[in-house]
Design an enzyme around this catalytic site. Structure first.
Site, PDB file in Angstrom:
ATOM      1  N   LYS A  48       2.210 -15.310   2.928  1.00 40.27           N
ATOM      2  CA  LYS A  48       2.392 -16.005   1.655  1.00 40.27           C
ATOM      3  C   LYS A  48       3.877 -16.354   1.577  1.00 40.27           C
ATOM      4  O   LYS A  48       4.587 -16.027   0.613  1.00 40.27           O
ATOM      5  CB  LYS A  48       1.929 -15.100   0.496  1.00 40.27           C
ATOM      6  CG  LYS A  48       1.852 -15.784  -0.865  1.00 40.27           C
ATOM      7  CD  LYS A  48       0.715 -16.792  -0.997  1.00 40.27           C
ATOM      8  CE  LYS A  48       0.819 -17.537  -2.318  1.00 40.27           C
ATOM      9  NZ  LYS A  48      -0.180 -18.618  -2.437  1.00 40.27           N
ATOM     10  N   TYR A  94       0.823  -1.215   0.000  1.00 38.98           N
ATOM     11  CA  TYR A  94       0.000   0.000   0.000  1.00 38.98           C
ATOM     12  C   TYR A  94       0.858   1.267   0.000  1.00 38.98           C
ATOM     13  O   TYR A  94       0.468   2.277  -0.573  1.00 38.98           O
ATOM     14  CB  TYR A  94      -0.898   0.029   1.243  1.00 38.98           C
ATOM     15  CG  TYR A  94      -2.298  -0.488   1.028  1.00 38.98           C
ATOM     16  CD1 TYR A  94      -2.503  -1.808   0.634  1.00 38.98           C
ATOM     17  CD2 TYR A  94      -3.402   0.324   1.241  1.00 38.98           C
ATOM     18  CE1 TYR A  94      -3.782  -2.297   0.456  1.00 38.98           C
ATOM     19  CE2 TYR A  94      -4.684  -0.166   1.069  1.00 38.98           C
ATOM     20  CZ  TYR A  94      -4.868  -1.471   0.670  1.00 38.98           C
ATOM     21  OH  TYR A  94      -6.134  -1.948   0.503  1.00 38.98           O
ATOM     22  N   ASP A 111     -12.922  -8.080   4.134  1.00 39.35           N
ATOM     23  CA  ASP A 111     -14.201  -7.986   3.406  1.00 39.35           C
ATOM     24  C   ASP A 111     -14.886  -9.349   3.356  1.00 39.35           C
ATOM     25  O   ASP A 111     -16.104  -9.453   3.519  1.00 39.35           O
ATOM     26  CB  ASP A 111     -13.988  -7.478   1.966  1.00 39.35           C
ATOM     27  CG  ASP A 111     -14.171  -5.968   1.850  1.00 39.35           C
ATOM     28  OD1 ASP A 111     -13.893  -5.276   2.854  1.00 39.35           O
ATOM     29  OD2 ASP A 111     -14.585  -5.487   0.788  1.00 39.35           O
ATOM     30  N   ASP A 149      -6.878  -6.372   3.827  1.00 42.20           N
ATOM     31  CA  ASP A 149      -7.946  -5.658   3.109  1.00 42.20           C
ATOM     32  C   ASP A 149      -8.924  -6.669   2.521  1.00 42.20           C
ATOM     33  O   ASP A 149     -10.143  -6.551   2.672  1.00 42.20           O
ATOM     34  CB  ASP A 149      -7.322  -4.802   1.998  1.00 42.20           C
ATOM     35  CG  ASP A 149      -8.379  -4.066   1.181  1.00 42.20           C
ATOM     36  OD1 ASP A 149      -9.294  -3.481   1.796  1.00 42.20           O
ATOM     37  OD2 ASP A 149      -8.294  -4.084  -0.057  1.00 42.20           O
ATOM     38  N   ASP A 167      -4.111 -17.810   0.690  1.00 44.27           N
ATOM     39  CA  ASP A 167      -5.141 -18.450  -0.148  1.00 44.27           C
ATOM     40  C   ASP A 167      -5.920 -19.483   0.660  1.00 44.27           C
ATOM     41  O   ASP A 167      -7.142 -19.549   0.612  1.00 44.27           O
ATOM     42  CB  ASP A 167      -4.517 -19.068  -1.420  1.00 44.27           C
ATOM     43  CG  ASP A 167      -3.270 -19.895  -1.162  1.00 44.27           C
ATOM     44  OD1 ASP A 167      -2.753 -19.887  -0.021  1.00 44.27           O
ATOM     45  OD2 ASP A 167      -2.799 -20.564  -2.104  1.00 44.27           O
TER      46      ASP A 167
END
Ligand code: IPM
Ligand code: MG
Length: 356
Positions: A190, A135, A250, A246, A222
């Site tokens: 990851k 970001y 959601d 992020d 994942d």
């Protein structure tokens, strides 16, 4: 205690007004000052995060934030777009710890798209690092490639990076949050592909030595996305980086049926914080009086708990929200047959009544 009120765009002003109404009936002497931010900041002062708004946010003890963003501003250059306001506040105020609880209220079990047995009783906390990662990493931009398989072509690029200090401090926040809950922490990375997240995993593992009472496990992002949908109740606290957080937050929000119910807190090292609903500015329903104000009202409760040190008042608000849900009041986003459909204002008024 001074609270900066930053309503922003879209449904922001309508929902923030309901939370202010609730704060006003608590019987506390809070000073509140409002300033424009996002598209509203650009419209008023030519910048999404006007100097005066940033100064107010810095001076205040806590910030209540609505939402930013509107299609009207999508054609502006990136540095003037509404989203820059929230990114700028996070960075300027060092709000590195983002707490996003996902709680399913029993009354709303039918509103989830998942089977009730998968989500009923869900209570998880996602802790997202908020001021680092891809970001904010530099360099970034669009350039002519000087290496790789596409030399001479234009390419877009961003930089994923995490300093040790950034990982350590968010890990401490996460372990301490887990200590206050079920003492289980899942660090999402990851590490199988990214250097940044192998480093993340190593540092979180080191910090774990300070918290032997917390059970730590590591999960690839994942797989974490899959497990969140498959068996979300297996999680207690999740800690992850800015980008993964992020996306996962959601997904977690939707487990509860409506993102319109979920508050969030973004804290600095001293628990000063910015409080905002997890949802966006929803310009498609702005001004219609149908937005759900509960996420913002619950964000005000988090503000009372984490920054203003008024846990009893936070409990009062949360109980009032439960009460209006058990009375069957629903904004359209959580409406089901057999309940009573109400608008934004009516919902705010009902919470105020339930408080008294
Ligand atoms: C969020 C939002 C923001 C983010 C946007 C509005 C910049 O999606 O708070 O999750 O990506 O962090
Ligand atoms: Mg988001």
């Amino acid at each position: 205690m001074k609270i900066a009120i930053l309503p922003g765009d879209g449904i922001g002003p309508e929902i923030v007004a309901q939370a202010v109404k609730v704060l006003n009936v608590l019987g506390e002497a809070f000073e509140m000052e409002t300033a424009p931010v996002g598209g509203a900041g650009y419209a008023a002062h030519g910048h999404p995060l006007p100097e005066a708004t940033l100064t107010l946010a810095k001076q205040a003890d806590a910030i209540l934030f609505g939402a930013v963003g509107d299609w009207k501003y999508d054609t502006l250059e990136r540095s003037l777009r509404p989203e820059q306001a929230i990114l700028g506040l996070r960075k300027n105020l060092n709000l590195f710890a983002n707490l996003r609880p996902a709680i399913l209220y029993p009354e709303l079990a039918g509103a989830s798209t998942l089977k009730p047995e998968v989500v009923s009783g869900l209570d998880i906390l996602i802790i997202r690092e908020l001021t680092g990662d891809i970001y904010f990493g530099k360099p970034r931009g669009v350039r002519i490639a000087v290496d790789g398989d596409f030399i001479g072509e234009r390419e877009g690029f961003d930089t994923m990076r995490y300093a040790e200090t950034e990982i350590r401090r968010i890990a401490h926040v996460a372990f301490q949050a887990a200590q206050k809950r079920d003492k289980r922490l899942t660090s999402v990375d990851k590490a199988n592909v990214l250097e940044t997240f192998q480093f993340w995993k190593d540092i979180v593992t080191e910090v774990h030595r300070d918290y032997p009472d917390v059970a730590l496990d590591h999960m690839y992002v994942d797989n974490a996305a899959m497990q969140l949908i498959r068996a979300p109740k297996k999680f207690d606290v999740i800690v992850t980086g800015n980008m993964f957080g992020d996306i996962l937050s959601d997904a977690a929000a939707m487990l509860t049926g409506s993102i319109g119910m979920l508050p969030s807190a973004s804290l600095d090292a001293n628990n000063k914080g910015l409080y905002e609903p997890s949802h966006g500015s929803a310009p498609d329903i702005a001004g219609k009086g149908i937005a759900n104000p509960l996420a913002t009202i619950l964000s005000a409760a988090m503000m009372l708990r984490y920054t203003l040190q008024r846990p009893a008042q936070a409990d009062r608000i949360e109980s009032a929200v439960k009460k209006v849900l058990s009375q069957g009041l629903r904004t359209p986003d959580i409406y089901e047959a057999g309940t009573t459909k109400v608008g934004t204002e009516e919902m705010g008024d009902a919470v105020v009544r339930a408080l008294n």
